[in-house]
Structure formats: C-alpha cells, structure tokens
Design an enzyme around this catalytic site. Structure first.
Site, PDB file in Angstrom:
ATOM      1  N   THR A 117       0.500  11.773  -0.610  1.00 27.37           N
ATOM      2  CA  THR A 117       0.461  11.228   0.750  1.00 27.37           C
ATOM      3  C   THR A 117       1.865  11.051   1.319  1.00 27.37           C
ATOM      4  O   THR A 117       2.812  10.735   0.575  1.00 27.37           O
ATOM      5  CB  THR A 117      -0.233   9.850   0.755  1.00 27.37           C
ATOM      6  OG1 THR A 117      -0.075   9.268   2.050  1.00 27.37           O
ATOM      7  CG2 THR A 117       0.351   8.892  -0.264  1.00 27.37           C
ATOM      8  N   TYR A 141      -1.437   1.622  -2.372  1.00 29.60           N
ATOM      9  CA  TYR A 141      -1.978   2.983  -2.260  1.00 29.60           C
ATOM     10  C   TYR A 141      -0.857   4.006  -2.430  1.00 29.60           C
ATOM     11  O   TYR A 141      -0.944   4.938  -3.246  1.00 29.60           O
ATOM     12  CB  TYR A 141      -2.670   3.156  -0.900  1.00 29.60           C
ATOM     13  CG  TYR A 141      -2.968   4.593  -0.567  1.00 29.60           C
ATOM     14  CD1 TYR A 141      -3.879   5.326  -1.322  1.00 29.60           C
ATOM     15  CD2 TYR A 141      -2.323   5.230   0.501  1.00 29.60           C
ATOM     16  CE1 TYR A 141      -4.140   6.652  -1.031  1.00 29.60           C
ATOM     17  CE2 TYR A 141      -2.580   6.555   0.793  1.00 29.60           C
ATOM     18  CZ  TYR A 141      -3.492   7.267   0.026  1.00 29.60           C
ATOM     19  OH  TYR A 141      -3.738   8.580   0.313  1.00 29.60           O
TER      20      TYR A 141
END
Ligand code: UDP
Length: 327
Positions: A117, A141
């Site tokens: 990401t 995350y």
C-alpha cells in the site's frame, strides 16, 4: 494447467485478478476464509476455504495444485479499524502472511506477487511518492504491510523467493462487464460510500477532516482503476516467470483528487444530490498520497488506461446499481 494461488480471491481486488488471470490462460485457485470476501465472487476457478494461519491446509493446497506463483491479496485493509485494533492487524496480516510466505517458499513455489500500500510512505510534505522514498507508516495497517515487505526480502535471501510488490494508491471502479465489483459490508471507502448516498441508502457522507494542508483542506488521494491494478499484476507475474528480479512498483496515476473533488464528480456522474457533513479527521489518515508511477510504466510497460476519475466512478455506479453478493 497453469495454476496461480490467489489469496483473497473472493475479495474486491482479488476477484478482478482472478478474472484477468483466467482470460490470460491461467487457472486461479482462490484461497480465502470468506471473512470479508464473497463466495459468489469466485467465478473463475476453484475455491479453497481456509485461513492464512492454517499451515496444513496451505501445504495440502500447494501439493494439490502446484501453483506456479502466489498472488497475495488477503488482508484486513481499513486504516481506521487498524488504529483501534492493532493486534488484529498484526495477527491477521503479518502472522498470516508469514505462514503463507513460509509455506510458499518451502513448497518450492518461488514467484510471489504482493499487495502492499502507498500508506507505507506516510506523510511526506506534498512530494510525489516514488519507490525510493523512505517509509513512514502512520497506522497499524500500513506498518503491517511494511513488515510483510521485509519478510519477503528475508525469504528471498533464505529461499530465493522472488517478489513483485505493488504499492497501491486508492483502488476504485469495477469490472466494466459488470460480473464483479466492490462490495464491503460495512462499506467504508470513499467512492462507494458517496454512491450509497447518491442511491439514497445513506443520508449524507462525512468528510473526515477539512483542515489538512491541501488546496481545499480535505485529503488528496490518487485513484486507480481496479482493472488497471490487476493488469499490472499480470505484468508482474510475467516478469517473475521470465526470471526478473524482485522489485517494488507503485500503482497510481500521479494525479491527486481531494475528497471534495471526488464527491463533486460523483454528483456529476450520477446526476443525484450528495449531502455532506463536515467531521473531524479520521485517525491514521495522511494528508496527501499521490504516486510517482514512472517505474511501473517504464519497467513493466504498464499503462493505466481506465483510471480517469469520471470513468472509475461510472463503472462503480453501474456495478452498485445492479450487482451485489448475498453469500
Ligand atoms: N473519507 C471521507 N469520508 C468517508 C470515507 C473516506 O472523508 O466516508 C476520506 C478519508 O479520510 C480519506 C479518503 O476519503 O482521506 C479516502 O479514504 P478511503 O477509506 O476510501 O481510502 P484510504 O485512503 O483510507 O485507503
């Protein structure tokens, strides 16, 4: 048959990857625990229901299908939830991936494509983020994804496991043929949330933060069409098959849109009103995440042809009105 193991193949991006793999002559084997994915999204190859942490099931799956590569999409992916429940993210994403990576390497399958990401970069003062930028994750995350990137590097040294790591910016849109699309319950991502408001299923969209150091005070994100994202995975897989070395690639367009701009485009595409409520910042969010994406274009020949914002919203809108999963 040329099997590819697709973890998270029942989810949003994974199911689109299965579709393009099938169309390209591979047989995608979905490995998914269906916690956030959908049985009905698995349309292009077999489904193995299993946990990433279940080493025995992983070993049996490798023995049965002998995949030539793994595409690893399965993950929890909500920034806000990860701030509230870091243990869940470290256990599911990092421990789960470690078990998967070890099983992959020990099965002698040495091609690995990983969904990382852009959030690993964190806030970096308005620069275009390219793959050489330092990593400053600001949410569990993002930290969990960075940790998995490091695990992959270690297994390359120990077992020769080569990887293509894709750092996605904001994936949006849906299969233009309408077979599959984005479907989260509950939905938290900006474009589908705004479209639910346009459809009349929610009253208003909350804008999380209007005091960011950006032109209109709301967060800037770089949106990229899901079909363009999975096209890059195919190119990454082919590169590994040809013996290419491990590499990290950003997937974005290099253009940032603010939350207000996205909402305005959704109004334009749908022709519907979208009431907004201005709220506080969402913990874990960065002000701006915009990609320098030259490397994927140069080294993979990737061209994001469908990533015009209006087009992505139109594809998402068409899917949202006709498609949904029940199981
Ligand atoms: N956002 C928002 N309202 C919402 C959902 C998202 O203002 O209901 C904002 C969020 O704060 C972020 C951007 O929209 O700045 C994109 O968020 P999303 O959850 O879609 O993706 P993320 O960037 O977290 O991966």
């Amino acid at each position: 048959m040329r099997h590819v193991l697709v973890t998270g193949g029942a989810g949003y991006i994974g199911s689109h990857a299965c579709k393009i793999l099938r169309a390209s002559g591979f047989t995608p084997v979905t490995y998914d625990n269906l916690s956030t994915g959908w049985r009905e999204a698995v349309r292009f190859g077999p489904l193995v229901e299993g946990e990433l942490s279940d080493r025995e099931k992983l070993d049996a799956t490798f023995a049965r299908y002998r995949p030539l590569a793994v595409l690893h999409f399965a993950a929890l992916s909500q920034v806000g939830e990860s701030v509230r429940r870091p243990g869940l993210y470290w256990r599911n994403n990092v421990e789960g991936s470690l078990t998967l990576i070890e099983a992959t390497a020990e099965a002698g399958c040495l091609n690995f494509v990983f969904s990382s990401t852009c959030a690993v970069y964190g806030d970096q003062d308005g620069v275009l983020l390219d793959e050489s930028c330092a990593l400053h994750p600001v949410s569990p995350y993002a930290s969990s994804k960075r940790a998995i990137e490091e695990i992959l590097r270690d297994f390359e040294r120990s077992h020769g496991l080569r990887s293509a790591i894709f750092r996605y910016f904001n994936v949006a849109g849906a299969d233009p043929e309408g077979e599959i699309g984005e479907f989260h319950r509950p939905e938290t991502h900006l474009i589908p949330v705004v479209l639910e408001v346009a459809e009349g299923r929610r009253e208003a969209v909350s804008i999380f933060g209007t005091d960011y150091p950006t032109p209109d005070g709301t967060c800037l994100r770089d949106y990229v069409h899901v079909m363009d994202v999975v096209e890059a995975h195919l190119l990454g897989l082919r590169r590994l098959e040809r013996g290419g070395e491990s590499r990290v690639f950003n997937l974005g367009t290099g253009h940032g849109y603010s939350v207000r701009e996205v909402i305005e485009q959704c109004r334009r595409v749908t022709g519907r009103p979208v009431p907004v409520v201005e709220s506080g910042r969402r913990p874990g969010d960065c002000a701006a995440l915009v990609s320098g994406s030259a490397r994927a274009r140069r080294e993979l020949g990737w061209e994001p042809t469908r990533s015009d914002l209006g087009r992505m919203i139109a594809d998402a809108w068409a899917w949202q009105q006709t498609g949904h999963y029940d199981s």
